[in-house]
Design a protein around this motif. Structure first.
Motif, PDB file in Angstrom:
ATOM      1  N   PHE A 122       0.844  -1.398  -0.005  1.00 11.82           N
ATOM      2  CA  PHE A 122       0.168  -0.002   0.053  1.00 11.82           C
ATOM      3  C   PHE A 122       0.781   1.276  -0.155  1.00 11.82           C
ATOM      4  O   PHE A 122       0.359   2.413  -0.094  1.00 11.82           O
ATOM      5  N   TYR A 123       2.285   1.290   0.168  1.00 10.45           N
ATOM      6  CA  TYR A 123       2.740   2.371   0.176  1.00 10.45           C
ATOM      7  C   TYR A 123       4.282   2.124  -0.659  1.00 10.45           C
ATOM      8  O   TYR A 123       4.940   1.108  -0.644  1.00 10.45           O
ATOM      9  N   TYR A 124       4.922   3.168  -1.413  1.00  6.60           N
ATOM     10  CA  TYR A 124       6.112   3.052  -2.006  1.00  6.60           C
ATOM     11  C   TYR A 124       6.701   4.610  -2.313  1.00  6.60           C
ATOM     12  O   TYR A 124       5.946   5.515  -2.020  1.00  6.60           O
ATOM     13  N   GLY A 125       7.749   4.617  -1.936  1.00  4.13           N
ATOM     14  CA  GLY A 125       8.711   5.647  -2.205  1.00  4.13           C
ATOM     15  C   GLY A 125      10.108   5.442  -2.916  1.00  4.13           C
ATOM     16  O   GLY A 125      10.842   4.709  -2.279  1.00  4.13           O
ATOM     17  N   PRO A 126      10.407   6.078  -3.983  1.00  2.00           N
ATOM     18  CA  PRO A 126      11.840   5.934  -4.619  1.00  2.00           C
ATOM     19  C   PRO A 126      12.775   6.717  -3.868  1.00  2.00           C
ATOM     20  O   PRO A 126      12.593   7.611  -3.219  1.00  2.00           O
ATOM     21  N   GLU A 127      14.003   5.997  -3.925  1.00  2.00           N
ATOM     22  CA  GLU A 127      15.177   6.720  -3.155  1.00  2.00           C
ATOM     23  C   GLU A 127      15.793   7.796  -4.080  1.00  2.00           C
ATOM     24  O   GLU A 127      15.663   7.547  -5.471  1.00  2.00           O
ATOM     25  N   VAL A 128      16.508   8.679  -3.565  1.00  4.51           N
ATOM     26  CA  VAL A 128      17.126   9.729  -4.345  1.00  4.51           C
ATOM     27  C   VAL A 128      18.476   9.760  -3.786  1.00  4.51           C
ATOM     28  O   VAL A 128      18.953   9.847  -2.474  1.00  4.51           O
ATOM     29  N   LEU A 129      19.465   9.754  -4.644  1.00  6.11           N
ATOM     30  CA  LEU A 129      20.813  10.109  -4.408  1.00  6.11           C
ATOM     31  C   LEU A 129      21.113  11.734  -4.195  1.00  6.11           C
ATOM     32  O   LEU A 129      20.973  12.135  -5.304  1.00  6.11           O
ATOM     33  N   SER A 222      13.993   5.810  -9.379  1.00  2.00           N
ATOM     34  CA  SER A 222      12.438   5.397  -9.781  1.00  2.00           C
ATOM     35  C   SER A 222      12.473   4.941 -11.391  1.00  2.00           C
ATOM     36  O   SER A 222      13.481   5.302 -11.821  1.00  2.00           O
ATOM     37  N   GLU A 223      11.402   4.394 -11.447  1.00  3.42           N
ATOM     38  CA  GLU A 223      11.175   4.028 -12.992  1.00  3.42           C
ATOM     39  C   GLU A 223      11.011   5.026 -14.184  1.00  3.42           C
ATOM     40  O   GLU A 223      11.326   5.162 -15.178  1.00  3.42           O
ATOM     41  N   GLU A 224      10.236   6.081 -13.449  1.00  2.54           N
ATOM     42  CA  GLU A 224       9.941   7.209 -14.405  1.00  2.54           C
ATOM     43  C   GLU A 224      10.474   8.769 -13.442  1.00  2.54           C
ATOM     44  O   GLU A 224      10.610   8.458 -12.364  1.00  2.54           O
ATOM     45  N   PRO A 225      10.681   9.799 -14.190  1.00  4.05           N
ATOM     46  CA  PRO A 225      11.185  11.050 -13.507  1.00  4.05           C
ATOM     47  C   PRO A 225      10.004  11.528 -12.698  1.00  4.05           C
ATOM     48  O   PRO A 225       8.790  11.195 -12.949  1.00  4.05           O
ATOM     49  N   MET A 226      10.247  12.286 -11.551  1.00  3.54           N
ATOM     50  CA  MET A 226       8.965  12.731 -10.603  1.00  3.54           C
ATOM     51  C   MET A 226       8.777  14.152 -10.725  1.00  3.54           C
ATOM     52  O   MET A 226       9.644  14.918 -11.034  1.00  3.54           O
ATOM     53  N   LEU A 229      10.460  16.368  -8.377  1.00  2.00           N
ATOM     54  CA  LEU A 229      11.983  16.655  -8.594  1.00  2.00           C
ATOM     55  C   LEU A 229      12.320  17.144 -10.056  1.00  2.00           C
ATOM     56  O   LEU A 229      12.735  16.384 -10.747  1.00  2.00           O
ATOM     57  N   PRO A 230      11.930  18.224 -10.391  1.00  2.00           N
ATOM     58  CA  PRO A 230      12.165  18.496 -11.828  1.00  2.00           C
ATOM     59  C   PRO A 230      13.388  18.769 -12.171  1.00  2.00           C
ATOM     60  O   PRO A 230      14.096  19.308 -11.555  1.00  2.00           O
ATOM     61  N   GLY A 231      13.897  18.391 -13.335  1.00  2.00           N
ATOM     62  CA  GLY A 231      15.298  18.436 -13.687  1.00  2.00           C
ATOM     63  C   GLY A 231      16.395  17.414 -13.329  1.00  2.00           C
ATOM     64  O   GLY A 231      17.368  17.016 -13.557  1.00  2.00           O
ATOM     65  N   ILE A 232      15.628  16.212 -12.268  1.00  2.00           N
ATOM     66  CA  ILE A 232      16.290  15.381 -11.907  1.00  2.00           C
ATOM     67  C   ILE A 232      16.112  13.967 -12.537  1.00  2.00           C
ATOM     68  O   ILE A 232      15.056  13.493 -12.727  1.00  2.00           O
ATOM     69  N   GLN A 233      17.091  13.637 -13.176  1.00  2.00           N
ATOM     70  CA  GLN A 233      16.874  12.243 -14.185  1.00  2.00           C
ATOM     71  C   GLN A 233      17.036  11.113 -13.330  1.00  2.00           C
ATOM     72  O   GLN A 233      17.694  10.933 -12.208  1.00  2.00           O
ATOM     73  N   THR A 234      16.233   9.931 -13.880  1.00  2.00           N
ATOM     74  CA  THR A 234      16.372   8.597 -13.204  1.00  2.00           C
ATOM     75  C   THR A 234      17.911   8.176 -13.415  1.00  2.00           C
ATOM     76  O   THR A 234      18.323   8.487 -14.346  1.00  2.00           O
ATOM     77  N   VAL A 235      18.085   7.098 -12.695  1.00  2.00           N
ATOM     78  CA  VAL A 235      19.427   6.412 -12.823  1.00  2.00           C
ATOM     79  C   VAL A 235      19.297   5.591 -14.060  1.00  2.00           C
ATOM     80  O   VAL A 235      20.382   5.488 -14.889  1.00  2.00           O
ATOM     81  N   MET A 236      18.273   5.068 -14.556  1.00  2.00           N
ATOM     82  CA  MET A 236      18.177   4.353 -15.859  1.00  2.00           C
ATOM     83  C   MET A 236      18.312   5.372 -17.105  1.00  2.00           C
ATOM     84  O   MET A 236      18.863   5.031 -18.127  1.00  2.00           O
ATOM     85  N   GLU A 237      17.645   6.463 -16.787  1.00  2.00           N
ATOM     86  CA  GLU A 237      17.983   7.684 -17.806  1.00  2.00           C
ATOM     87  C   GLU A 237      19.582   7.914 -17.949  1.00  2.00           C
ATOM     88  O   GLU A 237      19.838   8.281 -19.101  1.00  2.00           O
ATOM     89  N   THR A 243      16.693   0.433 -10.132  1.00  2.00           N
ATOM     90  CA  THR A 243      15.764   1.186  -9.217  1.00  2.00           C
ATOM     91  C   THR A 243      15.788   0.887  -7.899  1.00  2.00           C
ATOM     92  O   THR A 243      16.203  -0.243  -7.370  1.00  2.00           O
ATOM     93  N   ALA A 244      15.301   1.656  -6.856  1.00  2.00           N
ATOM     94  CA  ALA A 244      15.590   1.650  -5.641  1.00  2.00           C
ATOM     95  C   ALA A 244      14.437   2.249  -4.960  1.00  2.00           C
ATOM     96  O   ALA A 244      14.029   3.567  -5.386  1.00  2.00           O
ATOM     97  N   SER A 245      13.896   1.557  -3.867  1.00  2.00           N
ATOM     98  CA  SER A 245      12.592   2.168  -3.195  1.00  2.00           C
ATOM     99  C   SER A 245      12.539   1.651  -1.705  1.00  2.00           C
ATOM    100  O   SER A 245      12.949   0.648  -1.604  1.00  2.00           O
TER     101      SER A 245
END
Length: 321
Positions: A122-129, A222-226, A229-237, A243-245
């Protein structure tokens, strides 16, 4: 003869009730309050999420869902109590993935990933470096290039050995082929304080922490940009398949009657749509994200397999970088 006849008549009279009682129990469920174990102290993010879920479940199921905080052992005390509880639907629990998947690999516990009936995520949050203030690095590539040229010189903080952020940073090093130095702290608060004071170079943070504290982020896992957090690319991009959450869900002791389990699954799905739950989760850096029982179980099993291997190969051999 008379005694035998009396016993036969008594058995005949009670047999239908005995046969019907499990069904009647399932049909009547729930008929009294349900206990929801939260394996962390009151006031923390897991507790707040669990209480919001309990309120939403109460409305759907028509009985009170009472939160019981059982903290200690990195969450393993509460999860152990849940695993030992009666599988009748009247004891359920909030299960952060790190607690249910990682702790059995860190030390001996009376449970593992197969000890529960899974109800929902029921909950999820991507991690940010993030990097320390005034860091010379503004992109993930700069971090990785420097780390490759200077193995072990850059440090990263974590809330403690074996926590999800620690294990995710171990995976990140493996994926990118770099070597960092781990500096563990007793929780997120001290770790973030050390980062902001410039005592560690890198840290895994939640999106709301990044925005609330105006931290400098170089990538989101995350799988997609958030949008937050405008301007912050995903690790995959940025060219790295990872991914990590931080996420979690609702579980119950293994062996629930199927009809009772189905009612709890339906309640969990409805509760995840609650506006109150979405608001509370948003305040602590999570989003409401529903996954059904099979998907949630598979996520826990994958996490247990990957992180169990890391714990065995890296941490327990003394190389917890």
């Amino acid at each position: 003869m008379k005694i035998t006849k009396v016993l036969s008549l008594a058995l005949a009279a009670t047999l239908p009730a005995m046969l019907m009682s499990p069904l009647a129990s399932a049909e009547d469920f729930p008929s009294r309050p349900i206990t929801e174990i939260v394996p962390y102290p009151a006031g923390g993010s897991s507790d707040l999420a669990g209480r919001a879920l309990a309120n939403a479940l109460s409305g759907h199921l028509g009985v009170n869902v009472v939160v019981d905080n059982r903290s200690g052992g990195g969450g393993s005390v509460g999860i152990s109590a849940l695993a030992r509880a009666r599988a009748d639907g009247y004891t359920i629990g909030v299960a952060p993935i790190g607690t249910i998947a990682n702790q059995p690999h860190m030390h001996r516990t009376p449970y593992n990933a197969e000890s529960f009936d899974y109800l929902c995520q029921f909950y999820y949050g991507p991690e940010v470096l993030v990097v320390k203030p005034d860091s010379p690095f503004s992109t993930l590539k700069e971090v990785i290039d420097y780390a490759k040229a200077h193995p072990g010189k850059l440090s990263f903080g974590s809330p403690g050995p074996g926590t999800l952020p620690h294990l995710d940073m171990l995976r990140f090093q493996q994926v990118t082929g770099i070597e960092l130095t781990h500096v563990p702290f007793a929780g997120d608060g001290p770790g973030l304080t050390a980062l902001m004071g410039g005592h560690v170079d890198l840290y895994m943070a939640m999106p709301n922490t990044v925005t609330d504290r105006n931290l400098d982020a170089v990538a989101v896992f995350s799988e997609e940009p958030m949008s937050s957090l405008p301007g912050i690319q995903t690790v995959m991009e940025q060219g790295h398949d990872m991914t990590a959450s931080v996420s979690g869900g609702l579980v119950a002791p293994k062996g629930l009657p199927s009809a009772i389990k189905q009612k709890l699954v339906e309640g969990c799905e409805q509760a995840t749509q609650s506006e109150e739950l979405k608001t509370v989760l948003g305040r602590v850096g999570f989003e409401a994200r529903y996954q059904g029982p099979d998907e949630f179980r598979q996520l826990v099993e994958r996490t247990s397999e990957v992180n169990g291997r890391l714990i065995k190969e890296v941490i327990k051999k003394g190389g917890g970088r």
